[in-house]
Scaffold this motif. Sequence first.
Motif, mmCIF file in Angstrom:
data_model
loop_
_atom_site.group_PDB
_atom_site.id
_atom_site.type_symbol
_atom_site.label_atom_id
_atom_site.label_comp_id
_atom_site.label_asym_id
_atom_site.label_seq_id
_atom_site.Cartn_x
_atom_site.Cartn_y
_atom_site.Cartn_z
ATOM 1 N N MET A 1 0.846 -1.194 0.000
ATOM 2 C CA MET A 1 0.000 0.000 0.000
ATOM 3 C C MET A 1 0.876 1.237 0.000
ATOM 4 S SD MET A 1 -1.481 -0.006 3.847
ATOM 5 C CE MET A 1 -0.454 0.385 5.243
ATOM 6 N N VAL A 2 0.267 2.337 -0.420
ATOM 7 C CA VAL A 2 0.923 3.643 -0.398
ATOM 8 C C VAL A 2 0.185 4.476 0.639
ATOM 9 C CG1 VAL A 2 1.468 5.719 -1.721
ATOM 10 C CG2 VAL A 2 1.494 3.488 -2.852
ATOM 11 N N GLN A 3 0.955 5.074 1.535
ATOM 12 C CA GLN A 3 0.360 5.917 2.578
ATOM 13 C C GLN A 3 1.009 7.289 2.515
ATOM 14 O OE1 GLN A 3 0.177 4.416 6.635
ATOM 15 N NE2 GLN A 3 0.652 6.460 7.413
ATOM 16 N N VAL A 4 0.167 8.296 2.576
ATOM 17 C CA VAL A 4 0.639 9.685 2.595
ATOM 18 C C VAL A 4 -0.073 10.381 3.743
ATOM 19 C CG1 VAL A 4 0.853 11.830 1.280
ATOM 20 C CG2 VAL A 4 0.884 9.642 0.075
ATOM 21 N N ASP A 5 0.705 11.139 4.539
ATOM 22 C CA ASP A 5 0.065 11.901 5.619
ATOM 23 C C ASP A 5 0.516 13.347 5.566
ATOM 24 O OD1 ASP A 5 2.563 12.077 7.255
ATOM 25 O OD2 ASP A 5 2.219 9.926 7.494
ATOM 26 N N THR A 6 -0.226 14.197 6.234
ATOM 27 C CA THR A 6 0.079 15.632 6.264
ATOM 28 C C THR A 6 0.346 16.074 7.694
ATOM 29 O OG1 THR A 6 -2.210 16.288 6.604
ATOM 30 C CG2 THR A 6 -1.470 16.075 4.327
ATOM 31 N N ASP A 7 0.977 17.221 7.786
ATOM 32 C CA ASP A 7 1.186 17.786 9.114
ATOM 33 C C ASP A 7 -0.038 18.593 9.525
ATOM 34 O OD1 ASP A 7 1.285 20.160 7.691
ATOM 35 O OD2 ASP A 7 3.451 20.393 7.869
ATOM 36 N N LYS A 8 0.080 19.303 10.584
ATOM 37 C CA LYS A 8 -1.083 20.013 11.146
ATOM 38 C C LYS A 8 -1.560 21.194 10.311
ATOM 39 C CE LYS A 8 2.105 22.359 14.187
ATOM 40 N NZ LYS A 8 2.530 22.573 15.529
ATOM 41 N N ASN A 9 -0.862 21.553 9.226
ATOM 42 C CA ASN A 9 -1.240 22.730 8.441
ATOM 43 C C ASN A 9 -2.135 22.436 7.236
ATOM 44 O OD1 ASN A 9 0.269 24.453 10.099
ATOM 45 N ND2 ASN A 9 2.138 23.909 8.988
ATOM 46 N N SER A 10 -2.320 21.173 6.894
ATOM 47 C CA SER A 10 -3.148 20.877 5.715
ATOM 48 C C SER A 10 -3.929 19.592 5.927
ATOM 49 C CB SER A 10 -2.269 20.779 4.459
ATOM 50 O OG SER A 10 -1.291 19.792 4.622
ATOM 51 N N GLU A 11 -4.916 19.396 5.043
ATOM 52 C CA GLU A 11 -5.761 18.213 5.147
ATOM 53 C C GLU A 11 -6.097 17.730 3.743
ATOM 54 O OE1 GLU A 11 -8.834 17.946 8.324
ATOM 55 O OE2 GLU A 11 -10.197 17.864 6.611
ATOM 56 N N PHE A 12 -6.068 16.407 3.544
ATOM 57 C CA PHE A 12 -6.390 15.840 2.239
ATOM 58 C C PHE A 12 -7.886 15.886 1.987
ATOM 59 C CE2 PHE A 12 -2.406 13.365 3.089
ATOM 60 C CZ PHE A 12 -1.666 13.927 2.066
ATOM 61 N N LYS A 13 -8.219 15.981 0.716
ATOM 62 C CA LYS A 13 -9.607 15.971 0.258
ATOM 63 C C LYS A 13 -9.855 14.678 -0.521
ATOM 64 C CE LYS A 13 -10.198 20.324 1.467
ATOM 65 N NZ LYS A 13 -9.942 20.386 2.862
ATOM 66 N N PRO A 14 -11.123 14.328 -0.744
ATOM 67 C CA PRO A 14 -11.429 13.125 -1.536
ATOM 68 C C PRO A 14 -10.780 13.130 -2.925
ATOM 69 C CG PRO A 14 -13.378 13.836 -0.368
ATOM 70 C CD PRO A 14 -12.330 14.908 -0.145
ATOM 71 N N THR A 15 -10.616 14.297 -3.531
ATOM 72 C CA THR A 15 -9.964 14.349 -4.854
ATOM 73 C C THR A 15 -8.490 13.952 -4.752
ATOM 74 O OG1 THR A 15 -9.597 16.729 -4.551
ATOM 75 C CG2 THR A 15 -11.526 16.071 -5.845
ATOM 76 N N ASP A 16 -7.862 14.273 -3.627
ATOM 77 C CA ASP A 16 -6.472 13.850 -3.416
ATOM 78 C C ASP A 16 -6.380 12.328 -3.346
ATOM 79 O OD1 ASP A 16 -5.546 16.540 -3.220
ATOM 80 O OD2 ASP A 16 -6.138 16.585 -1.100
ATOM 81 N N LEU A 17 -7.362 11.724 -2.699
ATOM 82 C CA LEU A 17 -7.386 10.268 -2.597
ATOM 83 C C LEU A 17 -7.537 9.634 -3.978
ATOM 84 C CD1 LEU A 17 -7.301 7.765 -0.798
ATOM 85 C CD2 LEU A 17 -9.787 7.947 -0.554
ATOM 86 N N GLU A 18 -8.347 10.235 -4.831
ATOM 87 C CA GLU A 18 -8.509 9.700 -6.195
ATOM 88 C C GLU A 18 -7.175 9.722 -6.940
ATOM 89 O OE1 GLU A 18 -11.202 8.101 -7.345
ATOM 90 O OE2 GLU A 18 -11.970 8.424 -5.317
ATOM 91 N N ILE A 19 -6.407 10.778 -6.765
ATOM 92 C CA ILE A 19 -5.088 10.867 -7.406
ATOM 93 C C ILE A 19 -4.165 9.784 -6.845
ATOM 94 C CG2 ILE A 19 -3.023 12.309 -7.654
ATOM 95 C CD1 ILE A 19 -4.960 14.746 -7.714
ATOM 96 N N LEU A 20 -4.199 9.594 -5.533
ATOM 97 C CA LEU A 20 -3.364 8.565 -4.911
ATOM 98 C C LEU A 20 -3.738 7.175 -5.422
ATOM 99 C CD1 LEU A 20 -1.094 7.959 -2.904
ATOM 100 C CD2 LEU A 20 -2.869 7.623 -1.160
ATOM 101 N N LYS A 21 -5.021 6.924 -5.632
ATOM 102 C CA LYS A 21 -5.453 5.628 -6.171
ATOM 103 C C LYS A 21 -4.822 5.374 -7.536
ATOM 104 C CE LYS A 21 -10.147 5.444 -4.223
ATOM 105 N NZ LYS A 21 -11.572 5.436 -4.628
ATOM 106 N N VAL A 22 -4.820 6.404 -8.391
ATOM 107 C CA VAL A 22 -4.236 6.276 -9.729
ATOM 108 C C VAL A 22 -2.732 6.017 -9.616
ATOM 109 C CG1 VAL A 22 -3.750 7.501 -11.889
ATOM 110 C CG2 VAL A 22 -6.021 7.659 -10.846
#
Length: 170
Positions: free
Chosen positions: A46-67
């Motif tokens: 699996m691929v895992q990406v996390d952010t620090d306290k200054n930003s948050e992922f959106k569902p569109t980001d997840l779609e890009i990660l899936k690709v």
Amino acid sequence: VIEEKNSALMTESDAANSISESMLDMEIRSVMVAPVITPDGFVKGMVQVDTDKNSEFKPTDLEILKVVALQVGATMQMADLHKKALEQSKLKSDLENASDILNLFLPQSLPKIPGFDFFVEYKPREDVGGDFYDFIRLDENRMAICVCDVVGKGLPAALIMARLSSELKH
């Protein structure tokens, strides 16, 4: 993610409502995870990406990660296929070399005896054969003609043939 082959997106608010307190402890605001699946359906990781306290992922980001994860899976499968092709190429080369070496055990010329004509045709079914023939001079007036059909096929039979050839010549 791996068992169900599904992607996941978790935000800071999800972590507060679940058992993912480690997200809060590490000051991670958002995590997204996507399975790495090969085109033939095998999960490689699996691929895992996390952010620090200054930003948050959106569902569109997840779609890009899936690709991206699908591309990684396809690349991994291609790498596996390439590795197998290289291994097969090496094996083929090794078998060709073994065949050349085994042919050295066979007579390189036919005996010349007045009143006799010798003819040989040797075509192994496999890349390397286990059949064997030889002409061995016993003395000035006698010759042994050896024709051997080693039971089996391929490299094991060829190894037996090499041993037999060596034994007959001694």
